[in-house]
Write an enzyme that holds these catalytic residues in place. Sequence first.
Site: not given
Length: 627
Positions: A285-286, A531, A582
């Site tokens: 992710s980030m 997602d 996700h």
Amino acid sequence: MSSFNVLRRRVLPDSSSETSRAPSPNPVFRDKDGEPVTLVTASKLKKLSSHRSKRRQWLLFGLGGLFGIVVAAFFAQQNDVISLEGLMDINLVSLLDAIPAGIVNDAKDITRHERETVNYDSFTVGLHLQSQGVKARHPVIMIPGVISTGLESWGTEEVSRQYFRKRLWGSWSMMRALVLDKASWKRHIMLDKLTGLDPPGIKLRAAQGFDAADFFITGYWIWSKILENLATLGYDPSNAFTAAYDWRLSCEKLELRDHYFTRLKAHIETGVKTSGEKVVLVSHSMGSQVLFYFLHWVEAEGHGNGGPDWVDTFVDSWINISGSMLGALKGLPAVLSGEMKDTAQLNAFAVYGLEKFLAKHERVELFRAMPGASSMLPMGGNAVWGNKTWAPDDSSNQTISYGTFINFKESNSTQSPANLTVEESHAYLMKNSDTWYRDQVQRTYSYGVAHSKAEVEENGKDAKKWMNPLETRLPLAPHLKIYCFYGVGKRTERSYWYREDRDPMSKINVTIDTSITYGEIDRGVIMGEGDGTVPLMSNGYMCAKGWRINRYNPAGVTVKVYEMPHEPDRFSPRGGPNTGDHVDILGRASLNDLILRVAGGKGNHIEENYVSNIREYSEKVKIYDDR
């Protein structure tokens, strides 16, 4: 959709998930003795769950009633009906003592049922590869995403002593503080608006070690299944490390306050020195954006000072899991009006708390006072996300283009102008923001596109562009390998309908128009592909096309894409071994298999797997190779 429905969908099965276009490859797993291990069948799942459905309902009713008592106590504090001081002394043991034994037993039974129905055995993937001769080879360093890192208080001022070494993000302490002492929780979780650092007297720091990322709260796993499978190949704290960070901070302040990138560089170099092998970096992710920034920082003069060959010398592979490389579209409405349709990157309890105990203007203030979150604003502008009549990921049967990102049914005032593209929405956000936030974003980030090699090379000298892969290039590391693993087939926020907020009590200008529901619009939100949190264009464009453009990848770094269709187990709250969600994808069996193969030095055997239309969409993006 209401926050209650979000909570319900996390606890109960989601039967409305979209069917994938292509089946997911399912490897045959075997245990260490070579015996086949078969996943539990749907029929058995149904049999296991059918006689518990009524008891599940009674459990939820009972726990809902208990939560209602706590909420009632919260709102009754001014009437002295219940002493909140007494509630502060309640712990989980006393709560269990107060709940009827039948409900406690049902809770244990449902927990056991969950293990039976989704118990594809966390260690089975690793044992299967171990039987094939795969073992720990490369040191592994994991860079988690937002939800994955807990934040704990280290402040010793009087206002913080009650929270010392307790997690104010990522634990039950967070929920208790939010419900019982909201003002204090906000003071701790928000950064100083002018400096982007700790407020006076407050000191929150990222939890460290594997404990920082394996669970969000008790029972809600994040990285734990990956850690379990890595352990079966021989990984332990001597050759695996979690590089947790305070995700509220901008990357510049991460280094200034915590020396995060200096320490990450040292961990990588130590891993290579002690093992004799290059490291494998695993980001989620980030965390993928933070790692992309690091790849620039580590080589730059005056920063990491590693020189142009550092990455090629120390890094074997980068596993990019659900990386929000071009941001998350829902990040813009979060800082504009404090709203999102379904905040899937957060735990359901955290969502419920935000919705019930923080007003919209409080959420806006909260999100804006976390500069790291603004890295998630969409990058690439209209070239990637479309214009007023077109978007690259529009389908032939759509009645409304994704290109108009923010739409207004009534556009007759300065607060509700004409429909806005992503670029115009960003400008609208800046215009309608406080000066401190506008200055912070413009000083820290850049969201554009570099259309020439000369621009890209020049941007490499500007740290505020290091998070944007459309303005800077990959390192000159011809031996580096990048693996992009992400889920597809789960409906994801793509554009919005807004209206002017005429509530005289409101402190924000506009709000999502939840009265609009028809066609593709669900309560003011238009859903697209992705997602569940990050849109397909953000997860997939750079991997499928962007890094195949010479100016963004001049060294010819190998990039492989492996898409995983969202095929949730309808009896599992977390989606089971074939989810593409996700966050929940971190427990997916095939993802764990792929990670272990790369870590064990077998990544060259992985073949690309596309199940979405990302390559078709990418060809329509208005970004072209140098002539």
